[in-house]
Design an enzyme around this catalytic site. Structure first.
Site, mmCIF file in Angstrom:
data_model
loop_
_atom_site.group_PDB
_atom_site.id
_atom_site.type_symbol
_atom_site.label_atom_id
_atom_site.label_comp_id
_atom_site.label_asym_id
_atom_site.label_seq_id
_atom_site.Cartn_x
_atom_site.Cartn_y
_atom_site.Cartn_z
ATOM 1 N N ALA A 89 -10.381 0.494 4.160
ATOM 2 C CA ALA A 89 -9.718 1.730 4.621
ATOM 3 C C ALA A 89 -8.601 1.430 5.610
ATOM 4 O O ALA A 89 -7.612 2.164 5.671
ATOM 5 C CB ALA A 89 -10.746 2.673 5.248
ATOM 6 N N PHE A 149 -6.354 -0.614 5.373
ATOM 7 C CA PHE A 149 -5.084 -0.828 4.661
ATOM 8 C C PHE A 149 -4.411 0.498 4.292
ATOM 9 O O PHE A 149 -3.214 0.538 4.041
ATOM 10 C CB PHE A 149 -5.286 -1.674 3.397
ATOM 11 C CG PHE A 149 -5.968 -2.993 3.628
ATOM 12 C CD1 PHE A 149 -5.962 -3.597 4.878
ATOM 13 C CD2 PHE A 149 -6.620 -3.645 2.591
ATOM 14 C CE1 PHE A 149 -6.599 -4.811 5.101
ATOM 15 C CE2 PHE A 149 -7.262 -4.864 2.798
ATOM 16 C CZ PHE A 149 -7.253 -5.447 4.058
ATOM 17 N N GLU A 173 0.796 -1.223 0.000
ATOM 18 C CA GLU A 173 0.000 0.000 0.000
ATOM 19 C C GLU A 173 0.828 1.271 0.000
ATOM 20 O O GLU A 173 0.488 2.253 -0.678
ATOM 21 C CB GLU A 173 -0.973 0.009 1.192
ATOM 22 C CG GLU A 173 -2.075 -1.042 1.113
ATOM 23 C CD GLU A 173 -1.634 -2.411 1.618
ATOM 24 O OE1 GLU A 173 -0.475 -2.552 2.049
ATOM 25 O OE2 GLU A 173 -2.459 -3.346 1.586
ATOM 26 N N HIS A 229 -9.821 -4.466 10.646
ATOM 27 C CA HIS A 229 -10.451 -4.324 9.325
ATOM 28 C C HIS A 229 -11.700 -3.452 9.394
ATOM 29 O O HIS A 229 -12.613 -3.613 8.588
ATOM 30 C CB HIS A 229 -10.829 -5.698 8.751
ATOM 31 C CG HIS A 229 -9.670 -6.445 8.173
ATOM 32 N ND1 HIS A 229 -8.707 -7.017 8.959
ATOM 33 C CD2 HIS A 229 -9.319 -6.721 6.893
ATOM 34 C CE1 HIS A 229 -7.814 -7.621 8.184
ATOM 35 N NE2 HIS A 229 -8.157 -7.453 6.927
HETATM 36 C C1 LIG Z 1 -2.035 -4.413 4.994
HETATM 37 C C2 LIG Z 1 -2.982 -5.359 4.348
HETATM 38 N N1 LIG Z 1 -3.231 -5.282 3.023
HETATM 39 C C3 LIG Z 1 -4.081 -6.158 2.436
HETATM 40 C C4 LIG Z 1 -4.694 -7.135 3.157
HETATM 41 C C5 LIG Z 1 -5.664 -8.106 2.484
HETATM 42 N N2 LIG Z 1 -5.123 -9.482 2.483
HETATM 43 C C6 LIG Z 1 -5.501 -10.420 3.381
HETATM 44 S S1 LIG Z 1 -4.723 -11.887 3.154
HETATM 45 C C7 LIG Z 1 -3.866 -11.290 1.834
HETATM 46 C C8 LIG Z 1 -2.918 -12.165 1.073
HETATM 47 C C9 LIG Z 1 -1.792 -12.614 1.904
HETATM 48 O O1 LIG Z 1 -1.041 -13.538 1.169
HETATM 49 P P1 LIG Z 1 -0.005 -14.448 1.904
HETATM 50 O O2 LIG Z 1 0.797 -13.651 2.877
HETATM 51 O O3 LIG Z 1 0.743 -15.197 0.858
HETATM 52 O O4 LIG Z 1 -0.889 -15.437 2.781
HETATM 53 P P2 LIG Z 1 -1.865 -16.620 2.289
HETATM 54 O O5 LIG Z 1 -3.242 -16.080 2.470
HETATM 55 O O6 LIG Z 1 -1.535 -16.959 0.878
HETATM 56 O O7 LIG Z 1 -1.600 -17.736 3.234
HETATM 57 C C10 LIG Z 1 -4.199 -9.966 1.581
HETATM 58 C C11 LIG Z 1 -3.634 -9.160 0.489
HETATM 59 C C12 LIG Z 1 -4.442 -7.162 4.548
HETATM 60 N N3 LIG Z 1 -5.033 -8.060 5.360
HETATM 61 N N4 LIG Z 1 -3.570 -6.296 5.114
#
Ligand SMILES: Cc1ncc(C[n+]2csc(CCOP(=O)(O)OP(=O)(O)O)c2C)c(N)n1
Ligand SMILES: [Mg+2]
Lengths: 323, 334
Positions: free
Chosen positions: A83, A85, A59, A128
């Site tokens: 928001a 994020f 972000e 969140h």
């Molecule tokens: C700061 C932030 N940005 C975006 C998100 C939305 N989000 C939740 S899980 C995720 C993907 C995470 O991927 P990874 O670390 O590979 O974990 P996985 O779910 O694949 O185990 C995202 C982008 C968040 N929770 N926090």
């Protein structure tokens, strides 16, 4: 006029801007979230999908990329999703986008809209559920819109995308599925003009974003009990239509503010300060603020419910100002 | 409390894996029965990594996890009934209903943070490593995260701090994407390990579906860290479980049937390939039966024991009331 979903109107503003400005670029994934109305982004994706950059989970740098591109002359729309994020990008929003024009002595422009979904969403818990509007409004140089009808969503987004200052569009997912009349011809809704969502004579309720829906519901229920509430929707927080708000307070002599953020230094606090500064002599009772109490949002449904500034809490606050 | 599996005990690792899997399957049922429970990020398909790493830790080690936390919290000995209750937002939940499925926290099992802000736990784990080092402790700090977490800038900064100050931190990266690709990450680095290695952090890459390989990698990593050699990046490569990002609670690969470990002909359905090739739990049950470590009967008996335990845990959670709304303002300050 045609009846449309808020989600459709929002996408129309982006599609029309893309038609008009071949340089207009977008960053972000899932502009309409992941819910039942997400599919309304189709007209935009089909025609202008190549203008939309899908970024990694970065972000801070993504915000910088959008700001830098805007400074370089590309009109930008940057979608963050939740928001919460954007708190990863606070420095970029406040200390880069917000200050650039002034700090450069007016040389640099940042034609950019940041879009995000704020608020309580059932189960968002402590990380969140952010409603960061008052925190951002506390800083100069960032415009802030919070439209609540399909007509305003399209018209204000169009207006914000045409202007050369950075604008935060703080949206709520619960609005996406609401319906309303939208003009068929091109139009804009100027920033800085409040809308009276319900006329009334006994009390002014100033509410923002989703809280407008709660305020209107509360006003209808209060009407059945003989209290005629006026509901004012500022629509944009920066610039703020102080004139319309003060006029309404002076007319009714009472004020309740409602917002989904925390009460301390909230948008409601700002409205209450306006009442104290410019309508003190007209007030017939104490001002009340309905907002979140200062506790991290709990996951548990009854606890989240207890902190939600919904219709019941608004009605109780209205009655208290008459006590 | 269920004791964490004794180090090197392969049967205990399998038992822990079964517990992790069956726990998540029950979470899916809970989410089907109680629609408000919201979005779950289940740890299914990560059990070989989780159980094997946990088997190499001591109770004093400090753990930091993410939105995909359930497996670790259970594997480290948190009470499954209280974990279910938390996921349901009940009063007897591990966090008193405050955290929900993305934030299970059990300090007594060594958890300091379960952050659903991508990257949140990585920085905090470096902090815990700093704290442990200043305290002269022999414990280490572990942060579990996904490949996508490396998209966030804080990871670079946190890895750099850990390296510069030689902190006792295990960076456990569960890579459930094809090296740096969607759906979970977007990285220009060709291999994830290039990132820590550029910062002089030792990187170990193992097959995250193979519990023996993970246990071996984790053993080496933990020994280095405890020996004072600074942080280690342990990357475990997994094949994403088809249900890992669902919005509706579904069992895309079906309810686990452990007898498929030795009756492979019966594997079928749309995701048969995942079950046959990538399910670390099935693979480990097969390994232990094939090499004579365990009988088929013992594997199935373990499974029944786990299911009984979890049935009781679910009953406990269902009987737990919601917190009293009057308690809303509790625990804001310590
Ligand atoms: C700061 C932030 N940005 C975006 C998100 C939305 N989000 C939740 S899980 C995720 C993907 C995470 O991927 P990874 O670390 O590979 O974990 P996985 O779910 O694949 O185990 C995202 C982008 C968040 N929770 N926090
Ligand atoms: Mg991942």
């Amino acid at each position: 006029m045609t009846k449309k979903f808020y989600a459709q109107a929002l996408i129309e503003a982006l599609t029309e801007t893309a038609e008009e400005d071949p340089g207009f670029a977008l960053i972000g994934r899932g502009i309409l979230g992941h819910g039942a109305h997400a599919h309304f982004d189709k007209p935009l994706m089909e025609r202008f999908g190549d203008r939309i950059t899908d970024p990694p989970t970065s972000e801070g740098a993504v915000a910088s990329m959008a700001i830098g591109a805007a400074m370089a002359g590309t009109r930008m729309f940057c979608h963050f999703g939740t928001a919460s994020f954007t708190l990863e990008a606070v420095n970029q929003l406040i200390h880069e986008a917000g200050v650039a024009h002034s700090m450069s002595g007016g040389q640099i422009k940042v034609p950019l809209v940041f879009h995000m979904y704020h608020g309580l969403r059932r189960g968002g818990a402590g990380q969140h559920s952010s409603s960061p509007q008052s925190m951002y409004a506390n800083n100069p140089g960032l415009q802030m819109i919070m439209p609540t009808t399909p007509r305003d969503a399209k018209g204000m987004l169009r207006a914000a995308l045409k202007c050369d200052s950075p604008t935060l569009y703080i949206d709520h997912g619960a609005l996406l599925g609401t319906e309303g009349e939208v003009p068929d011809e091109p139009y804009e809704v100027p920033l800085g003009r409040a809308d009276i969502r319900r006329e009334g004579s006994d009390i002014t309720i100033v509410a923002t974003s989703r809280a407008v829906l709660w305020a209107v519901e509360a006003a209808e229920r209060l009407a059945a009990e003989g209290i005629d509430a006026e509901v004012v929707d500022p629509r944009s927080i920066v610039p703020l239509d102080a004139e319309a708000i003060v006029t309404s307070i002076r007319k009714t002599g009472r004020l309740v503010t409602v917002d989904e953020g925390y009460q301390m230094c909230s948008i409601g606090s700002e409205i209450a300060a306006l009442a104290a500064e410019r309508a003190m002599d007209a007030l017939k009772g104490p001002v009340a603020r309905v907002a979140r109490p200062p506790v991290p949002v709990p996951f548990s449904p009854p606890l989240e419910e207890a902190m939600t500034p919904g219709p019941d809490r608004i009605i109780a606050a209205v009655k208290a100002t008459f006590a | 409390m269920i004791a964490p599996p004794a180090a090197q005990d392969r049967a205990a690792i399998l038992h822990c894996m079964i517990l992790m899997r069956r726990f998540e399957e029950e979470v899916l049922r809970i989410a089907q029965d109680h629609p408000y429970v919201g979005r779950q990020h289940l740890h299914i398909g990560h059990e070989a990594t989780g159980a094997a790493v946990v088997s190499q830790l001591t109770p004093d080690d400090l753990f930091h996890t993410t939105h995909r936390n359930h497996g670790y919290v259970i594997a480290r000995g948190a009470d499954p009934g209280r974990a279910f209750a938390e996921i349901m937002g009940r009063k007897d939940g591990l966090n008193g209903g405050r955290g929900g499925p993305w934030h299970l926290c059990d300090r007594s099992a060594g958890f300091l943070s379960t952050s659903a802000m991508v990257g949140g736990s990585v920085g905090l784990a470096v902090g815990a490593g700093f704290g442990l080092k200043t305290q002269g402790s022999n414990a280490i700090s572990i942060t579990h995260f996904g490949d996508g977490t490396l998209d966030e800038g804080i990871c670079f900064e946190a890895l750099n701090l850990a390296s510069i100050f030689s902190l006792p931190v295990l960076f456990l990266c569960e890579n459930n994407a094809k090296e740096g690709q969607r759906p979970s990450s977007m990285l220009a680095a060709k291999a994830l390990r290039d990132l820590p290695q550029a910062l002089q952090i030792r990187a170990i890459v193992v097959d995250g579906r193979d519990a023996d390989a993970v246990a071996e990698g984790a053993k080496e990593a933990v020994a280095r860290i405890r020996g004072g050699a600074g942080p280690v990046f342990l990357q475990t490569n997994l094949e994403r479980w088809p249900g890992s990002h669902q919005t509706k609670p579904e069992f895309p690969t079906g309810v686990t049937d452990l007898s498929l470990a030795w009756e492979e002909d019966r594997i079928e359905g749309k995701h048969a390939d995942w079950v046959r090739e990538h399910d670390g739990l099935r693979a480990y049950a097969k390994t232990l039966v094939d090499d004579g470590s365990l009988s088929r009967e013992r594997v199935l008996e373990m499974d029944r024991e786990v299911l009984e335990l979890l049935a009781k845990a679910r009953e406990f959670a269902e009987a737990s009331p919601y917190p009293d709304p009057d308690s809303l303002m509790a625990d804001v300050f310590a």
